[in-house]
Design an enzyme around this catalytic site. Structure first.
Site, PDB file in Angstrom:
ATOM      1  N   SER A   1       0.848  -1.189   0.000  1.00  0.00           N
ATOM      2  CA  SER A   1       0.000   0.000   0.000  1.00  0.00           C
ATOM      3  C   SER A   1       0.881   1.234   0.000  1.00  0.00           C
ATOM      4  CB  SER A   1      -0.884   0.000   1.255  1.00  0.00           C
ATOM      5  OG  SER A   1      -1.504   1.258   1.457  1.00  0.00           O
TER       6      SER A   1
ATOM      7  N   TYR B   1      -3.091  -0.285  10.463  1.00  0.00           N
ATOM      8  CA  TYR B   1      -3.079  -0.669   9.049  1.00  0.00           C
ATOM      9  C   TYR B   1      -1.719  -0.329   8.438  1.00  0.00           C
ATOM     10  CZ  TYR B   1      -4.332  -0.728   4.085  1.00  0.00           C
ATOM     11  OH  TYR B   1      -4.362  -0.979   2.731  1.00  0.00           O
TER      12      TYR B   1
END
Length: 252
Positions: A143, A156
């Site tokens: 990501s 996250y």
């Protein structure tokens, strides 16, 4: 000769979390490049609905990517009954947005299992077969948060940093067996996972100013990089994470 390097005919690709979003788009893209697709998720009904949108031979392999024993049984069974998994895309993931001081412990644990442990479980299960064959491709979906942080998603961010380092570890252990293990790190894409952000005009305005490309990404813009990492074109690319983010990690 140069275009043949990207040809995936004769290869079979397992994409975790592929009933929707990025996983579905990558599965479609890999099939267009010639690969035979194996769709994965926990919801068999959603997988069957996704499979109906594909042409040609497509398999459905339901299992919980966070369950080590279930992963091993599913992968071993598929290899024995159907054939080799040549390409693995570890795409299964989740998000939870809460300020760090209030972040629930159970949500933290779910993030750890879904975003990190699943990469280990499925990666190891597939690699054991790839090692025996002396070749294989593992692509771990990282990501933009592998490199950057934003308020409210600290756990996250931690998980996606771990994905990049686990990718390095996979390459370090398995390159000698003929495997290439790399990461693909999307920036901000219009997906179900980001639905709340896409629907927020203030966030979208911020993102357009923050990203040099000036817009959200389209999931189909991830396909080219995935095909590259899945193909012979990346035969000496190992342990790296490629950012597909419109330039957001390149600028302040």
């Amino acid at each position: 000769m140069s275009l043949s390097l990207f040809d995936l005919n004769g290869r079979r690709a397992l994409i975790t979390g592929s009933s929707q979003g990025i996983g579905f788009a990558l599965a479609k893209g890999l099939q267009a490049a010639g690969a035979e697709i194996v769709l994965n998720g926990r919801d068999t009904a959603k997988l069957n609905a996704a499979q109906a949108q594909f042409e040609g031979t497509t398999h459905v392999l339901p299992f919980d990517a966070t369950d080590h024993d279930a992963v091993r049984a599913a992968v071993d069974g598929f290899e024995a009954e159907t054939g080799a998994i040549d390409i693995l895309v570890n795409n299964a993931g989740m998000q939870h947005r809460t300020p760090l001081e209030d972040f629930p412990a159970d949500a933290f644990e779910r993030l750890m299992q879904t975003n990190i442990a699943s990469v280990f479980h499925v990666g190891q299960a597939c690699a054991r077969h790839m090692i025996k064959r002396g070749q294989g491709k593992i692509i771990n979906i990282a990501s933009v948060q592998t490199a950057l942080a934003r308020p409210g998603i600290a756990p996250y961010t931690m998980t996606k940093g771990a994905v990049a380092n686990l990718t390095k570890g996979m390459a370090t252990d398995w390159a000698k067996y003929g495997l290439q293990c790399n990461g693909l790190a999307p920036g901000y894409f219009d997906t179900p996972l980001n639905a709340a952000l896409v629907a927020d005009p203030e966030f979208s305005a911020w993102l357009e100013k923050r990203t040099p490309a000036g817009r959200w990404g389209n999931v189909n813009e991830l396909v080219g990089t995935c095909i590259f990492l899945a193909s012979a074109a990346s035969s000496f690319v190992n342990g790296t994470t490629v950012f597909v983010d419109g330039g957001i990690t390149a600028s302040l």
